[in-house]
Design a protein around this motif. Sequence first.
Motif, mmCIF file in Angstrom:
data_model
loop_
_atom_site.group_PDB
_atom_site.id
_atom_site.type_symbol
_atom_site.label_atom_id
_atom_site.label_comp_id
_atom_site.label_asym_id
_atom_site.label_seq_id
_atom_site.Cartn_x
_atom_site.Cartn_y
_atom_site.Cartn_z
ATOM 1 N N LEU A 206 0.827 -1.201 0.000
ATOM 2 C CA LEU A 206 0.000 0.000 0.000
ATOM 3 C C LEU A 206 0.866 1.258 0.000
ATOM 4 O O LEU A 206 1.881 1.309 0.706
ATOM 5 C CB LEU A 206 -0.893 0.019 1.244
ATOM 6 C CG LEU A 206 -2.013 -1.012 1.318
ATOM 7 C CD1 LEU A 206 -2.544 -1.098 2.743
ATOM 8 C CD2 LEU A 206 -3.128 -0.658 0.360
ATOM 9 N N PHE A 211 -3.239 3.433 2.126
ATOM 10 C CA PHE A 211 -3.451 3.017 3.512
ATOM 11 C C PHE A 211 -4.576 3.828 4.135
ATOM 12 O O PHE A 211 -5.484 3.285 4.760
ATOM 13 C CB PHE A 211 -2.162 3.182 4.325
ATOM 14 C CG PHE A 211 -2.383 3.097 5.811
ATOM 15 C CD1 PHE A 211 -2.849 1.929 6.395
ATOM 16 C CD2 PHE A 211 -2.132 4.189 6.627
ATOM 17 C CE1 PHE A 211 -3.064 1.843 7.773
ATOM 18 C CE2 PHE A 211 -2.335 4.118 7.998
ATOM 19 C CZ PHE A 211 -2.808 2.944 8.566
ATOM 20 N N ALA A 247 -0.429 -2.108 10.664
ATOM 21 C CA ALA A 247 0.352 -1.064 10.010
ATOM 22 C C ALA A 247 1.414 -0.484 10.928
ATOM 23 O O ALA A 247 2.460 -0.023 10.471
ATOM 24 C CB ALA A 247 -0.580 0.055 9.532
ATOM 25 N N PHE A 359 -0.220 -5.675 4.803
ATOM 26 C CA PHE A 359 0.338 -4.666 5.708
ATOM 27 C C PHE A 359 1.766 -5.010 6.101
ATOM 28 O O PHE A 359 2.583 -4.122 6.338
ATOM 29 C CB PHE A 359 -0.561 -4.530 6.943
ATOM 30 C CG PHE A 359 -1.852 -3.838 6.636
ATOM 31 C CD1 PHE A 359 -1.950 -2.458 6.710
ATOM 32 C CD2 PHE A 359 -2.954 -4.564 6.221
ATOM 33 C CE1 PHE A 359 -3.125 -1.807 6.394
ATOM 34 C CE2 PHE A 359 -4.133 -3.922 5.899
ATOM 35 C CZ PHE A 359 -4.226 -2.543 5.984
ATOM 36 N N SER A 362 3.723 -3.867 3.249
ATOM 37 C CA SER A 362 3.690 -2.406 3.205
ATOM 38 C C SER A 362 4.663 -1.801 4.202
ATOM 39 O O SER A 362 5.403 -0.860 3.881
ATOM 40 C CB SER A 362 2.266 -1.908 3.478
ATOM 41 O OG SER A 362 1.364 -2.407 2.505
#
Length: 417
Positions: A206, A211, A247, A359, A362
Amino acid sequence: MARPALGVGVIRHGQISTAGHKSGVGFVARCRVNDGTKVHSVTAHGLSAAEATEALLTKLESWTPPKRKRAAAVGPDGEPLGAEVDTDIERVGVDTTLGDAVRLWLAEVSADPELRLQTRDYWRRVARQTVLKDETFSAKLVSRLTAGDAARFIARVKRTTPGQARKARSMLKLVMAMAVLDGDIPHNVILDTPRVSRGKKKVQALTHEEFHEFRAALRAWREASIGRGGSPRDPSFLVTDVTEALAATGLRINELLGLRPQDLDLDGDKPTATVRGTLVSVTGHGITWQEAPKTESGARCLTLPALGVAAFRRQLELNSSDDFVFTTSTGAPVSEHNITRVFRAARPAALNFVTPHTFRRSVATWLKAADATAAATAQLGHSSEAVTEEFYIQQQTRGTVDNSVLLQSILEHPRQG
């Protein structure tokens, strides 16, 4: 007059009786037989009483006790073991079928207390879904198995279930290694088969904008009114907090869902989360906590950015569970499948690639762009930068991994809802 006692220790039958068959056609002859440990009822049929009796006497000449059902086998942790470990052989010989060799190997694996519960269950599942599923291949004799036979089988598996092909080859290599050690099989033919390429997938991570778009979509999903009184979905903020914790940490989903209150220190100068184990789903056990993460390098302590602290703190306040930070409404551990299901329902079409594991990729990509691969490797708990680079973008330290300021600067965005 009482019937004579049936003998114990020798097989002999009691008095034979006959009666008309309940269907109205023919007769049934019946007697009892003692096999030395149990009394059995044996029957035979004929058009007349004499014919039924003669058929029963003939049957008794070759009669053997039926095989007894074995007590359900269990592994070292009490996990139930199925037919995949059911074999009477104790070693692999020239007349052993591949299916029996696999069952023998699984029986040894399943009895090994040094292997993790999840590992034992993993190999039993691989066997059920590959070799033992193919009756023709599993009926081959181990002594006559060629590298070509094995390679063609692995190719068939790859065509139907690509993800199982590498696992099947790995298992067969271990099974044949056991067979070689038993002495009658001279060579492990799986070593002569081509390796199954993993196949490199495109890494999708992302962007910062995506996000925040995904967070907004989850908030909209959570606030959508359903039911009587317009109660919001996810009143415990479970999925939204799981997303922000993913995240903020880059943890594997089951590492995150396996965090316990004692694994968090949210009141220190630098709040931390310590990974000491993970949730696993095991046949016969359901979802349980395993006192070890996926890998040795996965055991780590992470300093948390403010976004993660807020998510963890709210879950501790809302759920008040002594077992796990994230729980269902009944206090049970959360299944990763429930999180994935919500992601599918809530994500916009442009972000239909997002899963909990996205995530993790990411976080690695964000840290790589802002700092270096070493920071991403330490954050994700990988054993080498090469793994992070190849599969996540992409050990540096065994102490506390502190990327909190960096992650907070990346993630910082006014929180709504």
